[in-house]
Design a protein around this motif. Structure first.
Motif, mmCIF file in Angstrom:
data_model
loop_
_atom_site.group_PDB
_atom_site.id
_atom_site.type_symbol
_atom_site.label_atom_id
_atom_site.label_comp_id
_atom_site.label_asym_id
_atom_site.label_seq_id
_atom_site.Cartn_x
_atom_site.Cartn_y
_atom_site.Cartn_z
ATOM 1 N N ARG A 66 2.408 -24.962 -1.383
ATOM 2 C CA ARG A 66 3.118 -23.778 -1.887
ATOM 3 C C ARG A 66 4.438 -24.148 -2.571
ATOM 4 O O ARG A 66 4.844 -23.503 -3.534
ATOM 5 C CB ARG A 66 3.432 -22.808 -0.740
ATOM 6 N N PHE A 67 5.092 -25.176 -2.071
ATOM 7 C CA PHE A 67 6.389 -25.591 -2.612
ATOM 8 C C PHE A 67 6.222 -26.890 -3.405
ATOM 9 O O PHE A 67 5.412 -27.747 -3.034
ATOM 10 C CB PHE A 67 7.395 -25.838 -1.497
ATOM 11 N N THR A 68 7.005 -27.025 -4.458
ATOM 12 C CA THR A 68 7.009 -28.242 -5.253
ATOM 13 C C THR A 68 8.446 -28.665 -5.512
ATOM 14 O O THR A 68 9.247 -27.879 -6.010
ATOM 15 C CB THR A 68 6.300 -28.032 -6.597
ATOM 16 N N ILE A 69 8.751 -29.906 -5.161
ATOM 17 C CA ILE A 69 10.083 -30.446 -5.433
ATOM 18 C C ILE A 69 9.996 -31.364 -6.645
ATOM 19 O O ILE A 69 9.031 -32.123 -6.809
ATOM 20 C CB ILE A 69 10.637 -31.189 -4.196
ATOM 21 N N SER A 70 10.988 -31.271 -7.503
ATOM 22 C CA SER A 70 11.033 -32.111 -8.698
ATOM 23 C C SER A 70 12.492 -32.407 -9.028
ATOM 24 O O SER A 70 13.394 -31.769 -8.483
ATOM 25 C CB SER A 70 10.341 -31.417 -9.871
ATOM 26 N N ARG A 71 12.694 -33.360 -9.910
ATOM 27 C CA ARG A 71 14.069 -33.700 -10.269
ATOM 28 C C ARG A 71 14.183 -33.991 -11.756
ATOM 29 O O ARG A 71 13.237 -34.463 -12.384
ATOM 30 C CB ARG A 71 14.568 -34.889 -9.449
ATOM 31 N N ASP A 72 15.348 -33.692 -12.284
ATOM 32 C CA ASP A 72 15.696 -33.998 -13.659
ATOM 33 C C ASP A 72 16.969 -34.833 -13.592
ATOM 34 O O ASP A 72 18.067 -34.292 -13.463
ATOM 35 C CB ASP A 72 15.910 -32.703 -14.449
ATOM 36 N N ASN A 73 16.795 -36.141 -13.652
ATOM 37 C CA ASN A 73 17.955 -37.014 -13.497
ATOM 38 C C ASN A 73 18.977 -36.826 -14.604
ATOM 39 O O ASN A 73 20.178 -36.959 -14.382
ATOM 40 C CB ASN A 73 17.515 -38.477 -13.435
ATOM 41 N N ALA A 74 18.515 -36.517 -15.795
ATOM 42 C CA ALA A 74 19.449 -36.327 -16.913
ATOM 43 C C ALA A 74 20.372 -35.143 -16.660
ATOM 44 O O ALA A 74 21.540 -35.157 -17.081
ATOM 45 C CB ALA A 74 18.673 -36.134 -18.205
ATOM 46 N N ARG A 75 19.856 -34.144 -15.977
ATOM 47 C CA ARG A 75 20.652 -32.949 -15.676
ATOM 48 C C ARG A 75 21.320 -33.042 -14.305
ATOM 49 O O ARG A 75 22.077 -32.154 -13.930
ATOM 50 C CB ARG A 75 19.783 -31.703 -15.730
ATOM 51 N N GLY A 76 20.978 -34.080 -13.552
ATOM 52 C CA GLY A 76 21.550 -34.198 -12.212
ATOM 53 C C GLY A 76 21.111 -33.082 -11.294
ATOM 54 O O GLY A 76 21.875 -32.628 -10.440
ATOM 55 N N THR A 77 19.876 -32.646 -11.442
ATOM 56 C CA THR A 77 19.402 -31.466 -10.726
ATOM 57 C C THR A 77 18.046 -31.724 -10.076
ATOM 58 O O THR A 77 17.185 -32.367 -10.670
ATOM 59 C CB THR A 77 19.297 -30.261 -11.670
ATOM 60 N N VAL A 78 17.908 -31.215 -8.855
ATOM 61 C CA VAL A 78 16.629 -31.193 -8.154
ATOM 62 C C VAL A 78 16.214 -29.740 -7.996
ATOM 63 O O VAL A 78 17.045 -28.884 -7.689
ATOM 64 C CB VAL A 78 16.737 -31.885 -6.790
ATOM 65 N N TYR A 79 14.932 -29.480 -8.194
ATOM 66 C CA TYR A 79 14.405 -28.125 -8.112
ATOM 67 C C TYR A 79 13.448 -28.019 -6.923
ATOM 68 O O TYR A 79 12.748 -28.967 -6.582
ATOM 69 C CB TYR A 79 13.663 -27.760 -9.389
ATOM 70 N N LEU A 80 13.395 -26.828 -6.355
ATOM 71 C CA LEU A 80 12.397 -26.510 -5.348
ATOM 72 C C LEU A 80 11.705 -25.236 -5.797
ATOM 73 O O LEU A 80 12.265 -24.140 -5.693
ATOM 74 C CB LEU A 80 13.021 -26.329 -3.969
ATOM 75 N N GLN A 81 10.512 -25.400 -6.332
ATOM 76 C CA GLN A 81 9.701 -24.257 -6.741
ATOM 77 C C GLN A 81 8.951 -23.756 -5.526
ATOM 78 O O GLN A 81 8.185 -24.513 -4.917
ATOM 79 C CB GLN A 81 8.722 -24.666 -7.841
ATOM 80 N N MET A 82 9.159 -22.510 -5.177
ATOM 81 C CA MET A 82 8.556 -21.933 -3.972
ATOM 82 C C MET A 82 7.629 -20.806 -4.382
ATOM 83 O O MET A 82 8.079 -19.775 -4.901
ATOM 84 C CB MET A 82 9.649 -21.410 -3.032
ATOM 85 N N ASN A 83 6.343 -21.013 -4.179
ATOM 86 C CA ASN A 83 5.337 -20.024 -4.544
ATOM 87 C C ASN A 83 4.713 -19.401 -3.303
ATOM 88 O O ASN A 83 4.773 -19.979 -2.213
ATOM 89 C CB ASN A 83 4.246 -20.679 -5.390
ATOM 90 N N ASN A 84 4.122 -18.244 -3.493
ATOM 91 C CA ASN A 84 3.434 -17.558 -2.401
ATOM 92 C C ASN A 84 4.320 -17.483 -1.154
ATOM 93 O O ASN A 84 3.904 -17.856 -0.053
ATOM 94 C CB ASN A 84 2.115 -18.255 -2.082
ATOM 95 N N LEU A 85 5.513 -16.990 -1.363
ATOM 96 C CA LEU A 85 6.471 -16.918 -0.260
ATOM 97 C C LEU A 85 6.023 -15.918 0.796
ATOM 98 O O LEU A 85 5.364 -14.913 0.496
ATOM 99 C CB LEU A 85 7.849 -16.538 -0.796
ATOM 100 N N SER A 86 6.375 -16.212 2.031
ATOM 101 C CA SER A 86 6.078 -15.317 3.147
ATOM 102 C C SER A 86 7.358 -15.033 3.917
ATOM 103 O O SER A 86 8.344 -15.773 3.775
ATOM 104 C CB SER A 86 5.041 -15.957 4.065
ATOM 105 N N PRO A 87 7.377 -13.985 4.729
ATOM 106 C CA PRO A 87 8.586 -13.701 5.514
ATOM 107 C C PRO A 87 9.034 -14.878 6.378
ATOM 108 O O PRO A 87 10.241 -15.012 6.665
ATOM 109 C CB PRO A 87 8.154 -12.505 6.369
ATOM 110 N N GLU A 88 8.103 -15.737 6.763
ATOM 111 C CA GLU A 88 8.455 -16.906 7.570
ATOM 112 C C GLU A 88 9.292 -17.921 6.788
ATOM 113 O O GLU A 88 9.865 -18.836 7.375
ATOM 114 C CB GLU A 88 7.198 -17.595 8.094
#
Length: 125
Positions: A66-88
């Motif tokens: 459900r979650f995907t972590i990725s990074r863009d070193n040029a931007r100095g940024t890490v992303y956490l894409q969170m899909n199909n979120l639940s209350p938990e």
């Protein structure tokens, strides 16, 4: 070194959010970066990490697929894409970074030297 987490918010179950963690103050590519989360009254738990160099991702079982972590070193940024979120998934989400994390300690909070201020994610049912 500063970490800035952003992207949290209030969404309904089944929807998505993307968190961002921006690191400033040094060469970002040398850091392993992780996301942890803490729900009210609960311990802070590992969510995902992306290793420096290999950029291989690692996930907690509860978010795999459900979650995907990725990074863009040029931007100095890490992303956490969170899909199909639940209350938990409702929690305060923190990003953390360190240049000296070893694989066996990837899920340990003590392995990370730098922490962001966190961002709140709330998922309604």
């Amino acid at each position: 070194v500063q970490l800035q987490a952003s992207g949290g918010g209030l969404v309904q179950a089944g929807f998505s959010l993307r968190l961002s963690c921006t690191l400033s103050g040094r060469n970002f590519s040398r850091d392993t970066v992780a996301w942890f989360r803490q729900a009210p009254g609960m311990d802070r738990n590992f969510v995902a990490a992306i290793f420096r160099g290999t950029m291989r991702p690692y996930y907690a079982d509860s978010v795999k697929g459900r979650f995907t972590i990725s990074r863009d070193n040029a931007r100095g940024t890490v992303y956490l894409q969170m899909n199909n979120l639940s209350p938990e998934d409702t929690a305060f989400y923190y990003c953390a970074a360190s240049t000296s994390v070893i694989l066996s300690k990837l899920q340990s909070q003590s392995a990370y030297a730098y922490w962001g201020q966190g961002t709140q994610v709330t998922v309604s049912s």
